[in-house]
Design an enzyme around this catalytic site. Structure first.
Site, PDB file in Angstrom:
ATOM      1  N   HIS A  86       0.865  -1.166   0.000  1.00 27.80           N
ATOM      2  CA  HIS A  86       0.000   0.000   0.000  1.00 27.80           C
ATOM      3  C   HIS A  86       0.907   1.224   0.000  1.00 27.80           C
ATOM      4  O   HIS A  86       1.735   1.395   0.895  1.00 27.80           O
ATOM      5  CB  HIS A  86      -0.920  -0.005   1.222  1.00 27.80           C
ATOM      6  CG  HIS A  86      -1.954  -1.080   1.171  1.00 27.80           C
ATOM      7  ND1 HIS A  86      -2.378  -1.784   2.280  1.00 27.80           N
ATOM      8  CD2 HIS A  86      -2.663  -1.586   0.123  1.00 27.80           C
ATOM      9  CE1 HIS A  86      -3.298  -2.667   1.915  1.00 27.80           C
ATOM     10  NE2 HIS A  86      -3.485  -2.562   0.617  1.00 27.80           N
ATOM     11  N   GLU A  89       1.606   3.311   3.133  1.00 32.23           N
ATOM     12  CA  GLU A  89       2.104   2.620   4.328  1.00 32.23           C
ATOM     13  C   GLU A  89       3.604   2.438   4.136  1.00 32.23           C
ATOM     14  O   GLU A  89       4.056   1.465   3.538  1.00 32.23           O
ATOM     15  CB  GLU A  89       1.361   1.300   4.516  1.00 32.23           C
ATOM     16  CG  GLU A  89      -0.138   1.519   4.745  1.00 32.23           C
ATOM     17  CD  GLU A  89      -0.947   0.228   4.797  1.00 32.23           C
ATOM     18  OE1 GLU A  89      -0.332  -0.862   4.852  1.00 32.23           O
ATOM     19  OE2 GLU A  89      -2.188   0.313   4.773  1.00 32.23           O
ATOM     20  N   HIS A 216       3.238  -3.799   6.313  1.00 28.08           N
ATOM     21  CA  HIS A 216       2.161  -2.822   6.192  1.00 28.08           C
ATOM     22  C   HIS A 216       2.205  -1.839   7.363  1.00 28.08           C
ATOM     23  O   HIS A 216       3.101  -1.889   8.199  1.00 28.08           O
ATOM     24  CB  HIS A 216       0.807  -3.534   6.156  1.00 28.08           C
ATOM     25  CG  HIS A 216       0.541  -4.284   4.889  1.00 28.08           C
ATOM     26  ND1 HIS A 216      -0.440  -3.937   3.995  1.00 28.08           N
ATOM     27  CD2 HIS A 216       1.143  -5.375   4.350  1.00 28.08           C
ATOM     28  CE1 HIS A 216      -0.448  -4.771   2.966  1.00 28.08           C
ATOM     29  NE2 HIS A 216       0.507  -5.654   3.173  1.00 28.08           N
ATOM     30  N   GLU A 308       1.925  -5.708  10.405  1.00 23.97           N
ATOM     31  CA  GLU A 308       1.461  -4.330  10.576  1.00 23.97           C
ATOM     32  C   GLU A 308       2.390  -3.693  11.614  1.00 23.97           C
ATOM     33  O   GLU A 308       2.473  -4.149  12.755  1.00 23.97           O
ATOM     34  CB  GLU A 308       0.013  -4.319  11.070  1.00 23.97           C
ATOM     35  CG  GLU A 308      -0.973  -5.028  10.150  1.00 23.97           C
ATOM     36  CD  GLU A 308      -1.406  -4.156   8.982  1.00 23.97           C
ATOM     37  OE1 GLU A 308      -1.041  -2.955   8.960  1.00 23.97           O
ATOM     38  OE2 GLU A 308      -2.113  -4.667   8.084  1.00 23.97           O
TER      39      GLU A 308
END
Length: 453
Positions: A86, A89, A216, A308
């Site tokens: 992404h 990110e 991410h 993440e």
């Protein structure tokens, strides 16, 4: 060694002669320069290659670390990190650049742990899978960047919702006892994916990756498959249904390796969310269709998790050094996880490697296959397993092996060719069968019954 001591010992090893690094956000040209700078500093253990181009024509560069760059060595596992899927990110992108510089510098310094890792592993690092989206996000800057600005590629597509949906095929296959690995792609799959997605699919089809993570932002948790739940009745709502793979315990261990080596991920409370041990099953968090980590598991031999790494998708530069120190040990420790379970060669009676042989573990309904040279890698937790190797045209072979906690067990398979009878033999056999059938017609019933076993 006690489990809680391992991250501490590893961190102490990495502190020996830690390199001075620059903590800056890198636009595309700066990223390319940084990669080639590392390659020039460590030319004998690195290689740069492109797997394709983005919608706007930017190369999707990969930096490889190996003692023999560009060459797959039999029984040496392939590992990959993918960042910036992404575009907004961005922490993973910067961490992978830092990791690249770090691996190079520590190898040059003679750090034993890093030297051993590079000699025993072929490491592929892609800092940015979505360079077009990053450029959009970077123009906004950390302070004014919107939550979705730059997330998608230049065609406005979310790349982590763009892979072929193999989960649905797998759930159906499971009901009919069909294949549990290497699910075939739909006939029209190329027309449904973006250039970046196509490049990644072709990439992971060309290398026999064993372990992977994609990086991410927006939360702090290690997320493992499956991402997509089987129950799709509530399509417009976030579903939270735990959907484990056949390797669920192994995936939990892999995720915990990262979370406990991270400075605070394992604590659970981050970004207003709580995840026990800092890990979560993807579908238990929310169901995601056409994601990259599920695709890796269902289409290739690769076990992938999603990391993440920050509450702030585009953290300011002054926070990058703190984030690097929080993730450095975890990034190295996770690569080391590729060295567990079993590995070996599958060969014929003349010691020629057999590509595409299927390695099955009793009790785990997910198989892997051997690579082009006949070598295979099967990640497993410590324990005793019954393992079968099979290949078309060969007799399957089953062995029992014990896996320890320290290093992979070597389990080789030498398969014998199946005996194929000549046509004349088959014809003669058929004649005998016909004679027996004929005899049944003329032999009295009582006699026939007496000869049965």
């Amino acid at each position: 060694m006690a489990r809680w001591l391992r991250p501490l010992v590893g961190a102490l090893l990495l502190l020996e002669g830690a390199a001075a690094l620059s903590f800056l956000h890198h636009r595309y040209e700066e990223l390319v320069q940084a990669l080639f700078r590392v390659q020039s500093q460590c030319p004998y253990i690195t290689r740069i290659y492109s797997i394709g181009r983005s919608v706007e024509g930017r190369h999707l560069y990969v930096l490889e670390f190996s003692d023999y760059p560009g060459i797959h060595e039999p029984l040496e596992p392939e590992f990959k990190y993918v960042g910036n899927m992404h575009g907004n990110e961005v922490l993973g992108r910067e961490l992978l650049l830092q990791l690249s510089e770090f691996l190079c510098e520590e190898y040059r310094r003679g750090n034993e742990r890093i030297t051993r890792l590079i000699h025993d592993t072929r490491i592929h690092i892609m800092p940015s899978m979505n360079p077009d989206g990053y450029e959009v996000a970077a123009k906004q800057g950390p302070d004014s960047n919107g939550y979705l600005t730059g997330r998608n590629n230049a065609n406005g597509v979310d790349l982590n919702r763009n892979f072929p949906d193999l989960n649905t095929l797998m759930y159906y296959s499971r009901e009919i006892s069909g294949p549990n690995h290497h699910i075939p792609l739909p006939d029209n799959w190329k027309s449904q994916v973006e250039p970046e997605t196509l490049a990644v699919i072709q990439w992971i089809s060309s290398y026999n990756f064993v372990l992977s993570a994609n990086l991410h932002g927006g939360a702090v948790v290690a997320n493992y498959p499956y991402d997509k739940s089987q129950d799709q009745r509530f399509r417009n709502h976030r579903r939270t249904v735990n959907t484990p793979t056949p390797d669920d315990k192994l995936f939990q261990k892999l995720a915990k390796t990262y979370s406990y080596a991270h400075s605070w991920m394992h604590r659970g409370w981050n970004c207003g969310d709580y995840f026990a041990d800092g890990i979560t099953n993807g579908a238990s968090w929310y169901s995601l269709s056409k994601g990259m980590q599920d695709f890796n598991y269902l289409y290739t031999n690769c076990f992938e998790i999603t990391l993440e790494l920050s509450c702030n998708k585009f953290p300011p530069e002054e926070d990058l050094e703190r984030q690097w120190m929080a993730n450095r040990e975890a990034l190295v420790a996770f690569i080391e996880e590729v060295h567990q379970g079993i590995k070996g060669m599958v060969s014929d009676e003349n010691n020629n490697g057999i590509a595409g042989a299927v390695i099955s573990v009793q009790g785990i309904s997910h198989d892997v296959t051997s690579g082009d040279m006949g070598d295979y890698f099967r990640l497993l937790l410590p324990g005793t397993y019954t393992v079968t190797a099979s290949a078309e045209g060969y007799q399957p072979l089953t062995v029992t092996t014990t896996v320890g906690p320290a290093a992979p067990s070597l389990v080789h398979f030498q398969l014998k060719q199946e005996v194929v009878r000549k046509p004349a033999e088959r014809k003669a056999s058929g004649t005998r069968m016909n004679n027996k059938a004929l005899q049944k017609k003329v032999v009295p019933r009582a006699t026939r019954r007496g000869t049965q076993r």
